[in-house]
Scaffold this motif. Structure first.
Motif, PDB file in Angstrom:
ATOM      1  N   VAL A 100       0.835  -1.206   0.000  1.00  0.00           N
ATOM      2  CA  VAL A 100       0.000   0.000   0.000  1.00  0.00           C
ATOM      3  C   VAL A 100       0.870   1.257   0.000  1.00  0.00           C
ATOM      4  O   VAL A 100       0.625   2.207  -0.763  1.00  0.00           O
ATOM      5  N   ILE A 101       1.903   1.275   0.846  1.00  0.00           N
ATOM      6  CA  ILE A 101       2.757   2.457   0.935  1.00  0.00           C
ATOM      7  C   ILE A 101       3.545   2.668  -0.358  1.00  0.00           C
ATOM      8  O   ILE A 101       3.618   3.793  -0.889  1.00  0.00           O
ATOM      9  N   GLN A 106       4.372   5.760  -5.429  1.00  0.00           N
ATOM     10  CA  GLN A 106       4.531   5.777  -6.881  1.00  0.00           C
ATOM     11  C   GLN A 106       3.452   6.629  -7.543  1.00  0.00           C
ATOM     12  O   GLN A 106       3.714   7.320  -8.536  1.00  0.00           O
ATOM     13  N   ARG A 107       2.244   6.595  -7.005  1.00  0.00           N
ATOM     14  CA  ARG A 107       1.141   7.358  -7.582  1.00  0.00           C
ATOM     15  C   ARG A 107       1.193   8.831  -7.190  1.00  0.00           C
ATOM     16  O   ARG A 107       0.761   9.708  -7.946  1.00  0.00           O
ATOM     17  N   PRO A 147      -7.505   7.886  -2.121  1.00  0.00           N
ATOM     18  CA  PRO A 147      -6.357   8.711  -1.757  1.00  0.00           C
ATOM     19  C   PRO A 147      -6.654  10.193  -1.941  1.00  0.00           C
ATOM     20  O   PRO A 147      -7.271  10.599  -2.926  1.00  0.00           O
ATOM     21  N   ARG A 148      -6.195  11.002  -0.970  1.00  0.00           N
ATOM     22  CA  ARG A 148      -6.472  12.445  -1.008  1.00  0.00           C
ATOM     23  C   ARG A 148      -5.271  13.207  -0.485  1.00  0.00           C
ATOM     24  O   ARG A 148      -4.799  12.940   0.616  1.00  0.00           O
ATOM     25  N   GLN A 204       3.195  18.216   1.650  1.00  0.00           N
ATOM     26  CA  GLN A 204       1.878  17.621   1.454  1.00  0.00           C
ATOM     27  C   GLN A 204       1.764  16.282   2.169  1.00  0.00           C
ATOM     28  O   GLN A 204       2.732  15.528   2.273  1.00  0.00           O
ATOM     29  N   LEU A 205       0.563  15.995   2.646  1.00  0.00           N
ATOM     30  CA  LEU A 205       0.257  14.728   3.297  1.00  0.00           C
ATOM     31  C   LEU A 205      -0.776  13.979   2.461  1.00  0.00           C
ATOM     32  O   LEU A 205      -1.780  14.565   2.048  1.00  0.00           O
ATOM     33  N   LEU A 206      -0.518  12.714   2.205  1.00  0.00           N
ATOM     34  CA  LEU A 206      -1.463  11.880   1.469  1.00  0.00           C
ATOM     35  C   LEU A 206      -2.231  11.016   2.450  1.00  0.00           C
ATOM     36  O   LEU A 206      -1.637  10.248   3.212  1.00  0.00           O
TER      37      LEU A 206
END
Length: 295
Positions: A100-101, A106-107, A147-148, A204-206
């Motif tokens: 997941v991480i 990558q995204r 994801p945000r 930024q935080l995802l």
């Protein structure tokens, strides 16, 4: 790309073994594990780690106990990969954590911090739903179906209203976490302090809601034992004043106001007041009252 996983160790050997096994049992092989033993008096974990035959696993034992903040700094200094995590020595990765991480990075390579989905377990490993975690996950944390990316003053306001992050589950871009320092003087709330320093810098935080981490909440943790005696809230109050000033210097008036209000922190202190009074710990009760109703 391998995920750099660090475990700064000081604590229960049985919990620690569960933590290490959860890394070894990942459904992705793209990880490295480094255990940094902060000179724990019992050598059981040293013997346990010596029995693991895996080139991805490294064990380091310090000669003298340096404390958790210095151990965090050691972990950051040792990182060699793009993304790293400082895993709690009593928490448990679900088998999909690394995948997941790594997929999230990558995204969204611009994200400095990744907060994955978390479930909470007790000392026995049973999944639990505490009032604190219900508040964090359902009332304070931003809502999202996928994801945000979050950043700027809106994120600062949100975190000052209530810290919904789970520090041991967070993954960091190594270059970004190295750009800030762990603050001294805030041993219990240093995790939020570091994240907020990154947010104030523009990082930024995802938020990636896929559940892949088990956060252990039990009475033996450092943060739990300092709740009823009031010492955690004394430190929180001092930190929120620092954060309010940082926000003011950034020109973030809403974030500065949120830091001064510290709403969920006040509510948490108020909720613990009856327990402190019941234990006849009137000094702690005074601290809790001051935190709840003070400026």
């Amino acid at each position: 790309m391998a995920l750099d996983i660090f475990i700064p160790y000081w604590g229960d050997p049985d919990y620690m073994k569960q933590t290490v096994r959860s890394v070894l049992e990942q459904d992705s092989d793209d990880w490295l594990l480094t255990v940094v033993d902060d000179a724990y008096p019992d050598h059981e974990i040293q013997r346990y780690m010596a029995g693991i035959d895996d080139p991805r696993v490294k064990y380091i034992r310090k000669e003298h106990n340096a404390g958790i903040t210095e151990n965090y700094k050691t972990c950051v200094a040792l990182a060699t990969e793009e993304v790293m995590v400082i895993l709690g020595c009593d928490d448990v990765l679900l088998p999909n954590y690394v995948r997941v991480i790594n997929d999230a990075h990558q995204r969204f390579p611009e994200a400095a911090i990744i907060q994955p989905g978390v479930r909470v377990i007790d000392g026995d490993g049973t999944v639990v739903r505490t009032l604190v975690d219900i508040t964090k996950q359902h009332l304070v944390r931003p809502r999202t179906q996928g994801p945000r990316l979050l950043s700027g003053e809106s994120l600062a306001v949100n975190l000052m209203h209530g810290d919904w992050l789970y520090w041991p589950s967070l993954a960091f871009r190594t270059d970004k976490i190295r750009a800030v320092e762990f603050r001294s003087g805030f041993p219990i709330i240093q995790d939020l302090a570091l994240v907020m320093d990154m947010v104030y810098r523009g990082d930024q935080l995802l938020l990636e809601p896929t559940v892949c981490f088990s956060y252990r909440r039990h009475s033996e943790s450092a943060s739990s034992t300092k709740l009823v005696d009031g010492s955690r809230f004394a430190g929180e109050r001092e930190y929120f004043a620092v954060s309010a000033e940082q926000a003011r210097l950034n020109g973030w008036t809403k974030a500065s106001r949120a830091a001064n209000l510290r709403l969920t922190s006040r509510a948490h202190a108020l909720a613990l007041l009856p327990k402190a009074v019941g234990r006849r710990n009137f000094l702690a009760a005074k601290v809790l009252l001051s935190h709840t109703f003070g400026n």
